[in-house]
Enzyme design. Structure first.
Site, PDB file in Angstrom:
ATOM      1  N   GLY A  36      10.736 -51.985 -12.125  1.00 22.42           N
ATOM      2  CA  GLY A  36       9.542 -51.254 -11.676  1.00 22.42           C
ATOM      3  C   GLY A  36       8.261 -52.034 -11.973  1.00 22.42           C
ATOM      4  O   GLY A  36       8.132 -52.635 -13.032  1.00 22.42           O
ATOM      5  N   PRO A  93       9.838 -43.757 -16.153  1.00 22.22           N
ATOM      6  CA  PRO A  93      10.651 -44.867 -16.646  1.00 22.22           C
ATOM      7  C   PRO A  93      11.029 -45.807 -15.507  1.00 22.22           C
ATOM      8  O   PRO A  93      11.012 -45.424 -14.338  1.00 22.22           O
ATOM      9  CB  PRO A  93      11.902 -44.151 -17.188  1.00 22.22           C
ATOM     10  N   THR A 111      22.388 -22.512 -25.071  1.00 22.79           N
ATOM     11  CA  THR A 111      22.612 -23.807 -25.723  1.00 22.79           C
ATOM     12  C   THR A 111      21.356 -24.670 -25.625  1.00 22.79           C
ATOM     13  O   THR A 111      21.002 -25.378 -26.580  1.00 22.79           O
ATOM     14  CB  THR A 111      23.818 -24.520 -25.069  1.00 22.79           C
ATOM     15  N   PHE A 168      16.816 -36.056 -24.533  1.00 28.25           N
ATOM     16  CA  PHE A 168      18.218 -35.638 -24.536  1.00 28.25           C
ATOM     17  C   PHE A 168      18.652 -35.156 -23.153  1.00 28.25           C
ATOM     18  O   PHE A 168      19.773 -34.693 -23.000  1.00 28.25           O
ATOM     19  CB  PHE A 168      18.454 -34.566 -25.600  1.00 28.25           C
ATOM     20  N   LYS A 169      17.745 -35.237 -22.192  1.00 32.06           N
ATOM     21  CA  LYS A 169      18.082 -34.816 -20.816  1.00 32.06           C
ATOM     22  C   LYS A 169      18.989 -33.592 -20.866  1.00 32.06           C
ATOM     23  O   LYS A 169      20.083 -33.565 -20.304  1.00 32.06           O
ATOM     24  CB  LYS A 169      18.741 -35.943 -20.040  1.00 32.06           C
ATOM     25  N   VAL A 227       9.933 -49.284 -15.590  1.00 35.80           N
ATOM     26  CA  VAL A 227       9.099 -50.495 -15.623  1.00 35.80           C
ATOM     27  C   VAL A 227       9.798 -51.554 -16.486  1.00 35.80           C
ATOM     28  O   VAL A 227      10.395 -51.236 -17.508  1.00 35.80           O
ATOM     29  CB  VAL A 227       7.711 -50.165 -16.228  1.00 35.80           C
ATOM     30  N   SER A 258      15.668 -43.065 -12.295  1.00 37.48           N
ATOM     31  CA  SER A 258      15.124 -44.362 -11.890  1.00 37.48           C
ATOM     32  C   SER A 258      16.170 -45.378 -11.432  1.00 37.48           C
ATOM     33  O   SER A 258      15.836 -46.364 -10.790  1.00 37.48           O
ATOM     34  CB  SER A 258      14.342 -44.965 -13.063  1.00 37.48           C
TER      35      SER A 258
HETATM   36  P1  XMP Z   1      14.301 -49.452 -20.058  1.00 43.63           P
HETATM   37  O1  XMP Z   1      14.978 -50.301 -21.089  1.00 43.63           O
HETATM   38  O2  XMP Z   1      14.997 -49.474 -18.734  1.00 43.63           O
HETATM   39  O3  XMP Z   1      14.444 -47.976 -20.646  1.00 43.63           O
HETATM   40  O4  XMP Z   1      12.842 -49.707 -19.938  1.00 43.63           O
HETATM   41  C1  XMP Z   1      14.131 -46.836 -19.905  1.00 43.63           C
HETATM   42  C2  XMP Z   1      14.281 -45.643 -20.768  1.00 43.63           C
HETATM   43  O5  XMP Z   1      14.043 -44.484 -20.021  1.00 43.63           O
HETATM   44  C3  XMP Z   1      15.245 -43.728 -19.879  1.00 43.63           C
HETATM   45  N1  XMP Z   1      15.336 -43.456 -18.469  1.00 43.63           N
HETATM   46  C4  XMP Z   1      15.182 -42.265 -17.932  1.00 43.63           C
HETATM   47  N2  XMP Z   1      14.944 -41.101 -18.496  1.00 43.63           N
HETATM   48  N3  XMP Z   1      14.900 -40.120 -16.351  1.00 43.63           N
HETATM   49  C5  XMP Z   1      14.828 -40.022 -17.693  1.00 43.63           C
HETATM   50  O6  XMP Z   1      14.637 -38.908 -18.192  1.00 43.63           O
HETATM   51  C6  XMP Z   1      15.134 -41.285 -15.747  1.00 43.63           C
HETATM   52  O7  XMP Z   1      15.184 -41.388 -14.523  1.00 43.63           O
HETATM   53  C7  XMP Z   1      15.285 -42.404 -16.583  1.00 43.63           C
HETATM   54  N4  XMP Z   1      15.491 -43.678 -16.295  1.00 43.63           N
HETATM   55  C8  XMP Z   1      15.501 -44.305 -17.495  1.00 43.63           C
HETATM   56  C9  XMP Z   1      16.375 -44.576 -20.356  1.00 43.63           C
HETATM   57  O8  XMP Z   1      17.390 -43.784 -20.948  1.00 43.63           O
HETATM   58  C10 XMP Z   1      15.676 -45.452 -21.353  1.00 43.63           C
HETATM   59  O9  XMP Z   1      15.523 -44.774 -22.585  1.00 43.63           O
END
Ligand code: XMP
Length: 213
Positions: free
Chosen positions: A175, A168, A67, A59-60, A170, A115
């Site tokens: 990646g 994340p 909260t 949920f970042k 790849v 990413s």
């Molecule tokens: P894909 O389809 O690109 O999905 O392989 C990547 C997943 O990771 C999440 N995502 C991130 N989550 N920091 C995060 O906390 C990041 O930098 C980041 N980049 C990608 C994205 O929402 C998806 O679920």
């Protein structure tokens, strides 16, 4: 060994269950975020718990401490084992997330640098490094760092020691798992698995990183 974490960003419960069922032998954890939870509700966690894969709530979280605590308490009460929060919100909010996770025997991972290409607009110039220091001060379990920039993730590794890194980027974001696997503890893969016509085969392609062979 590098864990394979399935990012389950599908919008339908049946599809989510079907993909986890097929990929289960080749993955270690499942990451669920806003797409699936907004579409199907937090109860999806209980449904997926049948597959015995620890669930990470992506949920970042980026809010004030009170909260943040409320969100984290709800997440852990639904059976998740870890939560992801943002680090730029500062020490008190990150601490609230870490404390709530640990009170519930869970883990807290903090986003240091994202990413996607636009992440460099704000995370570069020392911000990611400061967040990495905060992660250590707050006692978080680890960070989220980009597989799309292995050189940056290596810098962040040097700042956090043996805390965990989940990465994340790849697959769909370009990646290269070979370049990142040796630096991180888990590779997060979404579309490259769940958009495949054969999710099991797609997930199996990453098995070599799990075993290190
Ligand atoms: P894909 O389809 O690109 O999905 O392989 C990547 C997943 O990771 C999440 N995502 C991130 N989550 N920091 C995060 O906390 C990041 O930098 C980041 N980049 C990608 C994205 O929402 C998806 O679920």
């Amino acid at each position: 060994m590098t864990e394979i974490i399935l990012a389950l960003d599908v919008m339908k419960k049946d599809k989510a269950v079907s993909i986890v069922q097929k990929a289960a032998p080749y993955i270690d954890k499942v990451k669920i975020g806003y797409p699936l939870v907004l579409a199907e509700g937090l109860g999806i966690a209980e449904i997926l718990s049948e597959y015995k894969k620890p669930l990470i709530a992506d949920f970042k979280v980026a809010d004030i401490p009170n909260t943040t605590r409320l969100i984290a308490e709800e997440v852990f009460s639904r059976g998740f084992s870890a939560i992801i929060c943002h680090g730029f919100v500062g020490h008190d909010s990150v601490r609230a997330c870490v404390e709530t996770a640990h009170e519930n025997m869970g883990e807290c991972y903090v986003v240091t640098e994202m990413s996607h290409p636009g992440a460099v607009d704000f995370f570069h110039g020392g911000v990611a490094e400061r967040i990495a220091e905060l992660v250590c001060e707050a006692g978080a379990d680890g960070i989220i760092a980009p597989a799309t920039r292995p050189e940056r993730t290596a810098v962040l590794r040097s700042l956090i020691g043996n805390k965990k890194i989940l990465s994340p980027g790849v697959g769909a974001q370009g990646g290269d798992p070979d370049a990142i696997a040796g630096i991180v503890d888990g590779i997060i893969v979404g579309r490259a698995i769940y958009e495949s016509s054969d999710p099991a085969a797609a997930a199996r392609q990453y098995s070599c990183f799990r075993t290190g062979i």
